[in-house]
Design a protein around this motif. Structure first.
Motif, mmCIF file in Angstrom:
data_model
loop_
_atom_site.group_PDB
_atom_site.id
_atom_site.type_symbol
_atom_site.label_atom_id
_atom_site.label_comp_id
_atom_site.label_asym_id
_atom_site.label_seq_id
_atom_site.Cartn_x
_atom_site.Cartn_y
_atom_site.Cartn_z
ATOM 1 N N GLY A 111 0.812 -1.213 0.000
ATOM 2 C CA GLY A 111 0.000 0.000 0.000
ATOM 3 C C GLY A 111 0.846 1.263 0.000
ATOM 4 O O GLY A 111 1.949 1.290 0.549
ATOM 5 N N PHE A 112 0.331 2.296 -0.660
ATOM 6 C CA PHE A 112 0.964 3.609 -0.643
ATOM 7 C C PHE A 112 0.601 4.337 0.642
ATOM 8 O O PHE A 112 -0.450 4.097 1.235
ATOM 9 N N ALA A 113 1.450 5.243 1.039
ATOM 10 C CA ALA A 113 1.034 6.267 1.993
ATOM 11 C C ALA A 113 0.562 7.482 1.204
ATOM 12 O O ALA A 113 -0.511 8.015 1.447
ATOM 13 N N ARG A 114 1.357 7.900 0.216
ATOM 14 C CA ARG A 114 1.017 9.076 -0.585
ATOM 15 C C ARG A 114 1.510 8.855 -2.006
ATOM 16 O O ARG A 114 2.458 8.109 -2.241
ATOM 17 N N ILE A 115 0.886 9.555 -2.968
ATOM 18 C CA ILE A 115 1.340 9.523 -4.353
ATOM 19 C C ILE A 115 0.948 10.832 -5.021
ATOM 20 O O ILE A 115 -0.147 11.353 -4.805
ATOM 21 N N SER A 116 1.871 11.388 -5.821
ATOM 22 C CA SER A 116 1.574 12.595 -6.585
ATOM 23 C C SER A 116 2.424 12.596 -7.842
ATOM 24 O O SER A 116 3.435 11.891 -7.924
ATOM 25 N N ASP A 117 2.006 13.397 -8.835
ATOM 26 C CA ASP A 117 2.780 13.438 -10.072
ATOM 27 C C ASP A 117 4.129 14.109 -9.823
ATOM 28 O O ASP A 117 4.261 15.035 -9.018
ATOM 29 N N ASP A 144 7.022 10.218 -13.683
ATOM 30 C CA ASP A 144 5.562 10.331 -13.601
ATOM 31 C C ASP A 144 5.070 10.547 -12.174
ATOM 32 O O ASP A 144 4.225 11.400 -11.933
ATOM 33 N N PHE A 145 5.600 9.770 -11.217
ATOM 34 C CA PHE A 145 5.055 9.813 -9.865
ATOM 35 C C PHE A 145 6.139 9.757 -8.800
ATOM 36 O O PHE A 145 7.194 9.143 -8.991
ATOM 37 N N LYS A 153 9.545 5.965 3.335
ATOM 38 C CA LYS A 153 10.545 6.105 2.291
ATOM 39 C C LYS A 153 9.907 6.564 0.973
ATOM 40 O O LYS A 153 8.736 6.305 0.703
ATOM 41 N N PHE A 154 10.726 7.222 0.157
ATOM 42 C CA PHE A 154 10.265 7.797 -1.101
ATOM 43 C C PHE A 154 10.664 6.910 -2.273
ATOM 44 O O PHE A 154 11.787 6.389 -2.329
ATOM 45 N N HIS A 155 9.745 6.782 -3.223
ATOM 46 C CA HIS A 155 9.995 6.005 -4.430
ATOM 47 C C HIS A 155 9.602 6.853 -5.644
ATOM 48 O O HIS A 155 8.655 7.633 -5.587
ATOM 49 N N VAL A 156 10.355 6.678 -6.728
ATOM 50 C CA VAL A 156 10.084 7.394 -7.968
ATOM 51 C C VAL A 156 9.671 6.373 -9.020
ATOM 52 O O VAL A 156 10.300 5.317 -9.153
ATOM 53 N N GLN A 179 19.181 9.432 -20.139
ATOM 54 C CA GLN A 179 19.139 10.821 -19.700
ATOM 55 C C GLN A 179 17.860 11.122 -18.918
ATOM 56 O O GLN A 179 17.417 12.270 -18.857
ATOM 57 N N LYS A 180 17.316 10.107 -18.324
ATOM 58 C CA LYS A 180 16.090 10.314 -17.552
ATOM 59 C C LYS A 180 16.341 11.250 -16.379
ATOM 60 O O LYS A 180 17.249 11.054 -15.604
ATOM 61 N N ARG A 181 15.551 12.323 -16.295
ATOM 62 C CA ARG A 181 15.680 13.246 -15.173
ATOM 63 C C ARG A 181 14.770 12.768 -14.055
ATOM 64 O O ARG A 181 13.702 12.228 -14.292
ATOM 65 N N GLY A 182 15.174 12.966 -12.843
ATOM 66 C CA GLY A 182 14.383 12.489 -11.721
ATOM 67 C C GLY A 182 14.484 13.401 -10.525
ATOM 68 O O GLY A 182 14.905 14.546 -10.622
ATOM 69 N N ILE A 183 14.098 12.865 -9.406
ATOM 70 C CA ILE A 183 14.118 13.579 -8.141
ATOM 71 C C ILE A 183 14.976 12.764 -7.191
ATOM 72 O O ILE A 183 14.718 11.580 -6.966
#
Length: 395
Positions: A111-117, A144-145, A153-156, A179-183
């Motif tokens: 399960g997610f805790a949170r998700i956003s674009d 995307d998310f 913890k954070f996932h991209v 060349q994928k840009r991310g966070i």
């Protein structure tokens, strides 16, 4: 469970390099995905914050693809949907790619805790100055998310989808990787950075629908150090609240909620903004606040809270006949969205500061989680006690 479909999952363990593949990722093989939950997620939390109040996507995104499914145990698309024009076919593939990938990830991590674009999160978090020339589409765009799991913890996640075959799917994934840009997140709060690609098959195909998972290297456009993790989680919670308000019929309020306090569209941010966002932000904050409070007053007056808990909007849609389970057919679906009434009423009070109410009403901590509940002909998605969206098939 009705609308659960099997897919083949291919975990590219080699892409993790020297890193260990987390146990929750699972192994290659056949896995089941609840398509009802997947399409609820597609039509709810992944819907843009600035969606027009009159857009059919507000409801139709949840149910428009059910009639595309075959009644087989594995995930397949009916032949009629394979003959769509290339643009419509591409949209269907992309949407299924998002829906199935995000639901698979939610299932695997419990399960997610949170998700956003990813784009909106990066803007809220702050962009690196070198990011101002990065495209909004193509291999240089944001992921995307951004997702947080229940441990914080954070996932991209980046999603791909195609009906042309696995080779085309894999090429689309590979073209984006170099060349994928991310966070970027501090290593103590970083989870996984994944690209998921779905290859859909038709009902007459000898192949099977397959989902491939890769862990690529990202060059970040926005960074979250370990110490900023609580702030980043609050950003995700606020963006989810913005999506919820928009879907519940409060687009102006949602628009205002989707920006941080004191936000200014500087040169670094402008390339990431849509035309609609630029126009909306050209107004002063007092002007926007007055507009959203008028919106709240109108909505609450015409659609008062039900049971004092939620302001609810419900629509009934007549749909092409779909088989819920063998021998059980539905031609009608009810879609309901509700947002916490107390949140709405407080946001609408002129004597209260909008940002103070926003901070007070944003879910935090262990309660800020996305949850699913399923019945034979009904599925419900909720976020904390602030929002729910559900679909119920009439059988």
């Amino acid at each position: 469970m009705p609308f659960s479909r099997n897919i083949d999952v291919d975990i590219d363990t080699g892409s993790w390099g020297r890193k260990a593949v987390p146990a929750w990722i699972g192994t290659n093989g056949v896995q089941s995905v609840n398509v009802t939950n997947a399409l609820l997620l597609l039509g709810a939390l992944t819907t843009p914050h600035a969606l027009s109040a009159g857009s059919p996507e507000r409801y139709w995104a949840c149910v428009r693809y059910f009639s595309a499914l075959t009644s087989t145990n594995d995930l397949r698309i009916q032949s009629a949907f394979l003959d769509l024009d290339p643009h419509q076919k591409g949209i269907l593939s992309d949407d299924f790619g998002v829906a199935i990938s995000t639901q698979w990830l939610s299932d695997r991590m419990g399960g997610f805790a949170r998700i956003s674009d990813g784009r909106k999160f990066a803007i809220n978090n702050g962009l690196k100055k070198s990011a101002s020339n990065i495209a909004k589409v193509g291999p240089g765009k944001c992921p995307d998310f951004v997702v947080t799991d229940r441990s914080g913890k954070f996932h991209v996640l980046e999603c791909k989808g195609t009906q042309i075959g696995e080779r085309s799917r894999d090429k689309a994934m590979e073209n984006g990787l170099p060349q994928k840009r991310g966070i970027a997140f501090g290593r103590h709060v970083l989870g996984e950075r994944l690209v998921a690609g779905l290859s859909l098959v038709g009902e007459a195909s000898n192949a099977k629908t397959s989902l491939r998972i890769v862990d690529p290297v990202f060059a970040p456009v926005s960074e979250v150090p370990n110490g900023d993790a609580p702030r980043a989680r609050d950003i995700l919670s606020r963006l989810m609240m913005a999506s919820a308000l928009n879907l519940a019929g409060f687009p102006r309020t949602a628009f205002e909620m989707s920006w941080p306090t004191g936000f200014a569209a500087d040169a670094t941010v402008i390339p990431y903004l849509t035309k609609f966002e630029k126009e909306g932000l050209s107004q002063s904050r007092p002007e926007r606040t007055a507009t959203l409070r008028q919106e709240i007053a109108t909505e609450v007056r015409t659609r008062p809270p039900r049971g004092q808990n939620f302001v609810v909007r419900e629509v009934r849609l007549e749909i092409p006949a779909i088989e819920i389970e063998p021998g059980v057919v539905a031609t009608t679906v009810f879609l309901r969205r509700g947002v916490n009434a107390q949140t709405i009423l407080q946001l609408g009070q002129n004597n209260l500061d909008f940002q103070d109410v926003l901070d007070d009403q944003t879910p935090r901590g262990a309660s800020a989680v996305v949850e699913f509940a399923n019945e034979p002909a009904k599925a419900r998605l909720s976020f904390a006690d602030k929002f729910f969206t559900e679909m119920e098939f009439l059988i």
